[in-house]
Scaffold this motif. Sequence first.
Motif, PDB file in Angstrom:
ATOM      1  N   GLN A   4       0.898  -1.194   0.101  1.00  0.00           N
ATOM      2  CA  GLN A   4       0.096  -0.046  -0.100  1.00  0.00           C
ATOM      3  C   GLN A   4       0.830   1.313  -0.176  1.00  0.00           C
ATOM      4  O   GLN A   4       1.556   1.518   0.961  1.00  0.00           O
ATOM      5  CB  GLN A   4      -0.795  -0.121   1.158  1.00  0.00           C
ATOM      6  N   ALA A   5       0.956   2.079  -1.130  1.00  0.00           N
ATOM      7  CA  ALA A   5       1.573   3.175  -1.148  1.00  0.00           C
ATOM      8  C   ALA A   5       0.713   4.348  -0.971  1.00  0.00           C
ATOM      9  O   ALA A   5      -0.207   4.259  -1.065  1.00  0.00           O
ATOM     10  CB  ALA A   5       2.275   3.381  -2.661  1.00  0.00           C
ATOM     11  N   SER A   6       1.454   5.459  -0.500  1.00  0.00           N
ATOM     12  CA  SER A   6       0.873   6.677  -0.330  1.00  0.00           C
ATOM     13  C   SER A   6       1.876   7.976  -0.204  1.00  0.00           C
ATOM     14  O   SER A   6       2.885   7.739  -0.263  1.00  0.00           O
ATOM     15  CB  SER A   6       0.158   6.762   1.175  1.00  0.00           C
ATOM     16  N   GLY A   7       1.387   9.013  -0.599  1.00  0.00           N
ATOM     17  CA  GLY A   7       2.316  10.175  -0.458  1.00  0.00           C
ATOM     18  C   GLY A   7       2.475  11.143  -1.516  1.00  0.00           C
ATOM     19  O   GLY A   7       3.083  12.146  -1.577  1.00  0.00           O
ATOM     20  N   GLY A   8       1.711  10.601  -2.711  1.00  0.00           N
ATOM     21  CA  GLY A   8       2.018  11.336  -4.102  1.00  0.00           C
ATOM     22  C   GLY A   8       1.206  12.664  -3.940  1.00  0.00           C
ATOM     23  O   GLY A   8       0.647  12.966  -2.947  1.00  0.00           O
ATOM     24  N   GLY A   9       1.357  13.413  -5.091  1.00  0.00           N
ATOM     25  CA  GLY A   9       0.542  14.403  -5.137  1.00  0.00           C
ATOM     26  C   GLY A   9       1.288  15.552  -6.052  1.00  0.00           C
ATOM     27  O   GLY A   9       1.846  15.171  -6.828  1.00  0.00           O
ATOM     28  N   CYS A  21       5.292   3.107   1.658  1.00  0.00           N
ATOM     29  CA  CYS A  21       4.794   1.998   1.254  1.00  0.00           C
ATOM     30  C   CYS A  21       4.974   0.893   2.347  1.00  0.00           C
ATOM     31  O   CYS A  21       6.120   0.783   2.880  1.00  0.00           O
ATOM     32  CB  CYS A  21       5.592   1.605  -0.166  1.00  0.00           C
ATOM     33  N   ALA A  22       3.664   0.431   2.655  1.00  0.00           N
ATOM     34  CA  ALA A  22       3.890  -0.585   3.542  1.00  0.00           C
ATOM     35  C   ALA A  22       3.355  -2.040   3.101  1.00  0.00           C
ATOM     36  O   ALA A  22       2.522  -2.147   2.284  1.00  0.00           O
ATOM     37  CB  ALA A  22       2.766  -0.326   4.577  1.00  0.00           C
ATOM     38  N   ALA A  23       4.282  -3.087   3.421  1.00  0.00           N
ATOM     39  CA  ALA A  23       3.986  -4.442   2.937  1.00  0.00           C
ATOM     40  C   ALA A  23       3.167  -5.099   4.091  1.00  0.00           C
ATOM     41  O   ALA A  23       3.830  -5.020   5.196  1.00  0.00           O
ATOM     42  CB  ALA A  23       5.367  -4.787   2.800  1.00  0.00           C
ATOM     43  N   SER A  24       2.084  -6.046   3.776  1.00  0.00           N
ATOM     44  CA  SER A  24       1.750  -6.670   4.690  1.00  0.00           C
ATOM     45  C   SER A  24       1.165  -8.159   4.229  1.00  0.00           C
ATOM     46  O   SER A  24       1.532  -8.297   2.822  1.00  0.00           O
ATOM     47  CB  SER A  24       0.257  -6.078   4.929  1.00  0.00           C
ATOM     48  N   GLY A  25       1.076  -9.156   5.000  1.00  0.00           N
ATOM     49  CA  GLY A  25       0.536 -10.577   4.572  1.00  0.00           C
ATOM     50  C   GLY A  25       1.654 -11.426   4.515  1.00  0.00           C
ATOM     51  O   GLY A  25       1.662 -12.776   4.298  1.00  0.00           O
ATOM     52  N   SER A  26       2.772 -10.968   5.204  1.00  0.00           N
ATOM     53  CA  SER A  26       3.938 -11.750   5.234  1.00  0.00           C
ATOM     54  C   SER A  26       4.609 -11.567   6.678  1.00  0.00           C
ATOM     55  O   SER A  26       4.951 -10.351   6.889  1.00  0.00           O
ATOM     56  CB  SER A  26       5.024 -12.004   4.109  1.00  0.00           C
ATOM     57  N   THR A  27       5.080 -12.486   7.472  1.00  0.00           N
ATOM     58  CA  THR A  27       5.925 -12.058   8.682  1.00  0.00           C
ATOM     59  C   THR A  27       7.522 -12.181   8.517  1.00  0.00           C
ATOM     60  O   THR A  27       8.196 -11.573   9.268  1.00  0.00           O
ATOM     61  CB  THR A  27       5.743 -13.267   9.730  1.00  0.00           C
ATOM     62  N   VAL A  28       7.556 -12.608   7.124  1.00  0.00           N
ATOM     63  CA  VAL A  28       9.287 -12.394   6.568  1.00  0.00           C
ATOM     64  C   VAL A  28       9.361 -11.206   5.939  1.00  0.00           C
ATOM     65  O   VAL A  28       8.687 -10.954   4.928  1.00  0.00           O
ATOM     66  CB  VAL A  28       9.532 -13.526   5.843  1.00  0.00           C
ATOM     67  N   SER A  29      10.460 -10.390   6.234  1.00  0.00           N
ATOM     68  CA  SER A  29      10.677  -8.840   5.528  1.00  0.00           C
ATOM     69  C   SER A  29      11.110  -9.258   4.400  1.00  0.00           C
ATOM     70  O   SER A  29      11.893 -10.172   4.091  1.00  0.00           O
ATOM     71  CB  SER A  29      11.662  -8.246   6.437  1.00  0.00           C
ATOM     72  N   GLY A 106       3.038  -2.298  -5.845  1.00  0.00           N
ATOM     73  CA  GLY A 106       1.869  -1.437  -5.077  1.00  0.00           C
ATOM     74  C   GLY A 106       1.313  -1.004  -6.226  1.00  0.00           C
ATOM     75  O   GLY A 106       1.465  -1.196  -7.416  1.00  0.00           O
ATOM     76  N   GLN A 107      -0.199  -0.175  -5.818  1.00  0.00           N
ATOM     77  CA  GLN A 107      -0.984   0.197  -6.791  1.00  0.00           C
ATOM     78  C   GLN A 107      -0.636   1.472  -7.523  1.00  0.00           C
ATOM     79  O   GLN A 107      -1.024   1.815  -8.779  1.00  0.00           O
ATOM     80  CB  GLN A 107      -2.224   0.549  -5.917  1.00  0.00           C
ATOM     81  N   GLY A 108       0.772   2.105  -7.167  1.00  0.00           N
ATOM     82  CA  GLY A 108       1.164   3.245  -7.813  1.00  0.00           C
ATOM     83  C   GLY A 108       0.639   4.617  -7.221  1.00  0.00           C
ATOM     84  O   GLY A 108      -0.823   4.515  -7.017  1.00  0.00           O
ATOM     85  N   THR A 109       1.298   5.513  -7.154  1.00  0.00           N
ATOM     86  CA  THR A 109       0.952   6.924  -6.620  1.00  0.00           C
ATOM     87  C   THR A 109       1.260   7.896  -7.476  1.00  0.00           C
ATOM     88  O   THR A 109       2.603   7.949  -7.962  1.00  0.00           O
ATOM     89  CB  THR A 109       1.362   7.103  -5.161  1.00  0.00           C
ATOM     90  N   GLN A 110       0.648   9.014  -8.003  1.00  0.00           N
ATOM     91  CA  GLN A 110       1.070   9.854  -8.928  1.00  0.00           C
ATOM     92  C   GLN A 110       1.827  10.908  -8.244  1.00  0.00           C
ATOM     93  O   GLN A 110       1.274  11.370  -7.168  1.00  0.00           O
ATOM     94  CB  GLN A 110      -0.492  10.541  -9.667  1.00  0.00           C
ATOM     95  N   VAL A 111       2.698  11.430  -9.058  1.00  0.00           N
ATOM     96  CA  VAL A 111       3.586  12.635  -8.447  1.00  0.00           C
ATOM     97  C   VAL A 111       3.615  13.390  -9.671  1.00  0.00           C
ATOM     98  O   VAL A 111       3.954  13.053 -10.929  1.00  0.00           O
ATOM     99  CB  VAL A 111       5.154  12.101  -8.158  1.00  0.00           C
ATOM    100  N   THR A 112       3.181  14.563  -9.601  1.00  0.00           N
ATOM    101  CA  THR A 112       3.294  15.902 -10.385  1.00  0.00           C
ATOM    102  C   THR A 112       4.127  16.988 -10.057  1.00  0.00           C
ATOM    103  O   THR A 112       3.770  17.554  -8.941  1.00  0.00           O
ATOM    104  CB  THR A 112       1.822  16.084 -10.989  1.00  0.00           C
ATOM    105  N   VAL A 113       5.012  17.335 -10.911  1.00  0.00           N
ATOM    106  CA  VAL A 113       5.872  18.539 -10.468  1.00  0.00           C
ATOM    107  C   VAL A 113       5.735  19.548 -11.683  1.00  0.00           C
ATOM    108  O   VAL A 113       5.963  19.133 -12.719  1.00  0.00           O
ATOM    109  CB  VAL A 113       7.375  18.094 -10.475  1.00  0.00           C
TER     110      VAL A 113
END
Length: 115
Positions: A4-9, A21-29, A106-113
């Motif tokens: 799950q990614a976040s923080g674009g803009g 970006c946070a990874a879930s669903g596994s106990t192994v890094s 991850g699902q992708g997050t848009q960055v616009t400069v």
Amino acid sequence: VQLQASGGGLVQSGGSLRLSCAASGSTVSPVVMGWYRQAPGKQRELVASITSGGTITVADSVKGRFTISRDNAKNTVSLQMNSLKPEDTGIYYCYADRYTRTRYWGQGTQVTVSS
């Protein structure tokens, strides 16, 4: 594994953004976590990656401006982007490589400069 990614803009040239970006669903890094980006009409390219041991790879185009970090305990990876340029515009995808040699996206997050 889910990412799950976040923080674009939208930011002006010279500004900063932080992607997480946070990874879930596994106990192994994941062995490797990182970020790719894809600009309109261009191929997806690696921006930065970091192994669980802390080895970092950064694209020449962002060296000195972007910093990647991760928290193995939380299975998160972050990308601090400073001195952003219009050419940094694109969709940023986080990814994670497990020891099974499987890559997750991850699902992708848009960055616009803007200039």
